[in-house]
Design a protein around this motif. Structure first.
Motif, PDB file in Angstrom:
ATOM      1  N   UNK A 360       0.803  -1.221   0.000  1.00 33.24           N
ATOM      2  CA  UNK A 360       0.000   0.000   0.000  1.00 33.24           C
ATOM      3  C   UNK A 360       0.833   1.268   0.000  1.00 33.24           C
ATOM      4  N   UNK A 361       1.999   1.216   0.624  1.00 32.10           N
ATOM      5  CA  UNK A 361       2.806   2.422   0.727  1.00 32.10           C
ATOM      6  C   UNK A 361       3.949   2.445  -0.290  1.00 32.10           C
ATOM      7  N   UNK A 381      -5.675  -7.030 -11.290  1.00 30.83           N
ATOM      8  CA  UNK A 381      -6.608  -6.993 -10.158  1.00 30.83           C
ATOM      9  C   UNK A 381      -5.939  -7.418  -8.859  1.00 30.83           C
ATOM     10  N   UNK A 382      -4.682  -7.872  -8.961  1.00 36.48           N
ATOM     11  CA  UNK A 382      -4.017  -8.471  -7.801  1.00 36.48           C
ATOM     12  C   UNK A 382      -3.874  -7.489  -6.642  1.00 36.48           C
ATOM     13  N   UNK A 383      -3.426  -6.282  -6.976  1.00 37.87           N
ATOM     14  CA  UNK A 383      -3.164  -5.287  -5.946  1.00 37.87           C
ATOM     15  C   UNK A 383      -4.443  -4.959  -5.172  1.00 37.87           C
ATOM     16  N   UNK A 389      -8.119  -7.734   0.952  1.00 39.37           N
ATOM     17  CA  UNK A 389      -7.924  -8.848   1.875  1.00 39.37           C
ATOM     18  C   UNK A 389      -7.277  -8.368   3.169  1.00 39.37           C
ATOM     19  N   UNK A 390      -6.251  -7.508   3.043  1.00 40.63           N
ATOM     20  CA  UNK A 390      -5.552  -7.042   4.250  1.00 40.63           C
ATOM     21  C   UNK A 390      -6.519  -6.310   5.177  1.00 40.63           C
ATOM     22  N   UNK A 391      -7.415  -5.526   4.596  1.00 39.94           N
ATOM     23  CA  UNK A 391      -8.401  -4.817   5.422  1.00 39.94           C
ATOM     24  C   UNK A 391      -9.356  -5.792   6.113  1.00 39.94           C
ATOM     25  N   UNK A 408     -14.257 -16.484   1.316  1.00 38.57           N
ATOM     26  CA  UNK A 408     -13.582 -16.790   0.033  1.00 38.57           C
ATOM     27  C   UNK A 408     -12.534 -15.744  -0.286  1.00 38.57           C
ATOM     28  N   UNK A 409     -12.891 -14.468  -0.109  1.00 34.91           N
ATOM     29  CA  UNK A 409     -11.937 -13.391  -0.390  1.00 34.91           C
ATOM     30  C   UNK A 409     -10.710 -13.521   0.501  1.00 34.91           C
ATOM     31  N   UNK A 410     -10.956 -13.882   1.762  1.00 32.49           N
ATOM     32  CA  UNK A 410      -9.838 -13.988   2.703  1.00 32.49           C
ATOM     33  C   UNK A 410      -8.940 -15.167   2.342  1.00 32.49           C
ATOM     34  N   UNK A 411      -9.557 -16.288   2.033  1.00 29.05           N
ATOM     35  CA  UNK A 411      -8.741 -17.461   1.658  1.00 29.05           C
ATOM     36  C   UNK A 411      -7.917 -17.151   0.405  1.00 29.05           C
ATOM     37  N   UNK A 412      -8.527 -16.475  -0.544  1.00 27.83           N
ATOM     38  CA  UNK A 412      -7.829 -16.085  -1.775  1.00 27.83           C
ATOM     39  C   UNK A 412      -6.659 -15.150  -1.434  1.00 27.83           C
TER      40      UNK A 412
END
Ligand SMILES: Nc1ncnc2c1ncn2[C@@H]1O[C@H](COP(=O)(O)OP(=O)(O)OP(=O)(O)O)[C@@H](O)[C@H]1O
Ligand SMILES: [Mg+2]
Length: 504
Positions: A360-361, A381-383, A389-391, A408-412
């Motif tokens: 992010x920084x 779309x990776x970033x 996910x981090x949030x 699902x988003x978290x596991x990904x």
């Protein structure tokens, strides 16, 4: 008697006439004070800034400050042979270092003298350490990627040849490791790498040289060392000398990479010298021109226009922060001079997320347009997915109940994070990175335990070389991913993940 005198006079006249002498000026002054790596000299009224001065013992110094009749001089040697009252000669020259192919594979000090056990340097010529940067018309757009081999950087903060990218972080967060991996990754790319050590311990420099010798192409690298034991003057000019050596290759139409490890120590040495020479101190006691001297150095990184050979010089300066403070004087200066920064965060490092890049920084303002098409298509779309996910992850730490989609988003996201962890000295080739990103992109890893993802990263290179050598070769060559190769890679990945051994 009279004859004798005439004969003697004739002989004297003949000798005088035969003499081949021209009147010459020598510019000689006197040392007034010496100590702490600097000297003040008087009696050299024509001295110019940055002029090279020579002392009686043969050692040299640089005029860094001129104040009326007094010249403040930075010693390039230890200064043991210099004493007050001794003579000092103005050379009218600025300092020059050897350049050329003869330096490749060598470890030299900041004046270009060998520090390894090799023979004397066979230099092409001597070039000044301080050279003007190419002007705007001499430059071209940055169009070619400089692959670091580190998936997190190549996918999300891509670098281009001719760019200046700052690697910044607290102490011991892997700054040098990022630079060394980038140098190692150039073993097949033809980029000439110059590593300038400023104020580093000799043992650290040895580790860097050893790592490049073991894993990289040391025959295309130069190490310029102004270690912490060296006189401050020698530390101060190390990055300039290294830059001049790298420019030789840039100006011949080749691609060069300059790593400066690190500019914070360089600024501190410059502050020390400036205070000793009584230059007026400014913010944080740095002299007022510290921004200028760093900007002038980094401006020499460039992608040259085709009419000038089209060579490039990429600069990878390193900088150290204190307690993650990016808003201190030197970090803000360097962030505003460079075309982006890679921020390494101690928290990530201690959690085992290495390289500890805080995505992010970190930013790369130039390299995006140069990114290999194969990676670009997969990492668009990776970033976003990763930062989302981090949030979300922070949220779930408090035990919040999450729905199926969020899970699902978290596991990904965890799979993305897993493929971005990369051991030292093992940069991934392009095809390897493409395969990993493809696996994440297609969600192939989402249902697979995390420890198997680690196995995938370790074994994938060998597997791909065996399962689809032609696709790998084509990706390496064209830097893009054709549909056929994509299908091949997916099939190979599928086989790999379904292997009975891998499931055991
Ligand atoms: N990707 C990585 N995987 C595993 N270990 C790593 C990785 N990157 C760095 N390290 C280890 O972390 C330690 C610190 O790395 P490094 O010396 O590069 O940090 P640094 O920020 O340059 O430190 P310094 O402030 O001393 O210059 C080293 O022991 C190195 O081996
Ligand atoms: Mg370091």
């Amino acid at each position: 008697m009279h004859d004798d005198l005439t004969r003697w006079l004739d002989e004297a006249r003949r000798r005088v006439a035969a003499m081949d002498a021209e009147p010459a000026f020598e510019h000689v002054g006197v040392v007034e004070r010496v100590g702490d790596g600097v000297a003040t000299v008087r009696g050299l009224p024509w001295t110019r800034l940055n002029e090279l001065l020579e002392f009686e013992d043969g050692s040299q110094g640089l005029a860094l400050r001129i104040d009326g009749d007094a010249v403040g001089c930075v010693l390039l040697g230890g200064g043991a042979g210099i004493s007050a009252g001794g003579a000092v000669r103005g050379t009218g020259e600025i300092i020059r270092v050897p350049v050329g192919e003869g330096l490749l594979g060598r470890v030299v000090d900041s004046t270009g003298q060998p520090l390894d056990d090799g023979p004397p340097i066979a230099a092409e010529r001597l070039d000044p350490t301080d050279r003007p940067a190419p002007g705007i018309v001499d430059r071209d757009l940055v169009t070619q990627p400089l692959m670091t081999g580190l998936a997190v950087i190549d996918a999300m903060i891509p670098l281009g040849r001719g760019q200046r990218e700052l690697v910044i972080g607290d102490r011991k967060t892997g700054k040098t490791a990022v630079a060394v991996d980038t140098i190692i990754n150039q073993r097949d790319s033809g980029v000439v790498c110059v590593y300038a050590a400023v104020g580093q311990k000799a043992s650290t420099v040895n580790q860097v040289v050893d790592a490049v010798r073991r894993y990289g192409a040391i025959e295309r690298c130069i190490f310029v060392v102004g270690e912490s034991e060296a006189p401050p003057g020698a530390q101060w000019i190390a990055p300039y000398a290294a830059c001049t050596m790298a420019e030789y290759f840039r100006d011949r139409g080749q691609d060069a990479l300059l790593v400066i490890d690190d500019l914070t120590k360089h600024a501190i040495v410059y502050r020390q010298l400036s205070l000793l020479l009584r230059k007026p101190p400014g913010r944080e006691a740095y002299p007022g021109d510290i921004f200028y001297i760093h900007a002038r150095l980094l401006e020499r990184a460039a992608k040259l226009a085709a009419s000038l050979g089209g060579g490039s010089l990429t600069a990878l300066p390193l900088a150290e922060t204190l307690a993650g403070n990016l808003t201190a004087y030197i970090p803000t200066n360097l962030i505003s001079i460079t075309d982006g920064q890679i921020y390494l965060e101690p928290k990530l490092f201690y959690e085992g997320q290495k390289p500890a890049v805080n995505v992010g920084m970190s930013v790369s303002r130039v390299g995006g347009q140069t990114q290999a098409p194969a990676i670009k298509a997969l990492s668009e779309s990776l970033r976003l997915e990763y930062t989302q996910f981090l949030e979300l992850e922070v949220f779930t730490r408090f035990g919040a109940m999450v729905d199926e989609r969020t899970r699902g988003t978290i596991e990904h996201g965890r799979r993305i994070r897993a493929i971005l962890i990369q051991p030292e000295f093992r940069p991934y080739p392009l095809a390897h990175q493409v395969a990993l990103l493809l696996a994440v992109h297609e969600g192939l890893l989402d249902a697979i335990p995390l420890d198997r993802v680690d196995r995938l990263k370790a074994d994938l290179g060998a597997w791909l070389a065996e399962a689809c050598p032609r696709a790998v070769a084509r990706i390496q060559e064209t830097q893009s991913l054709a549909d056929g190769d994509r299908a091949d890679l997916l099939a190979a990945l599928g086989d790999f993940l379904n292997r009975p051994a891998a499931g055991a």
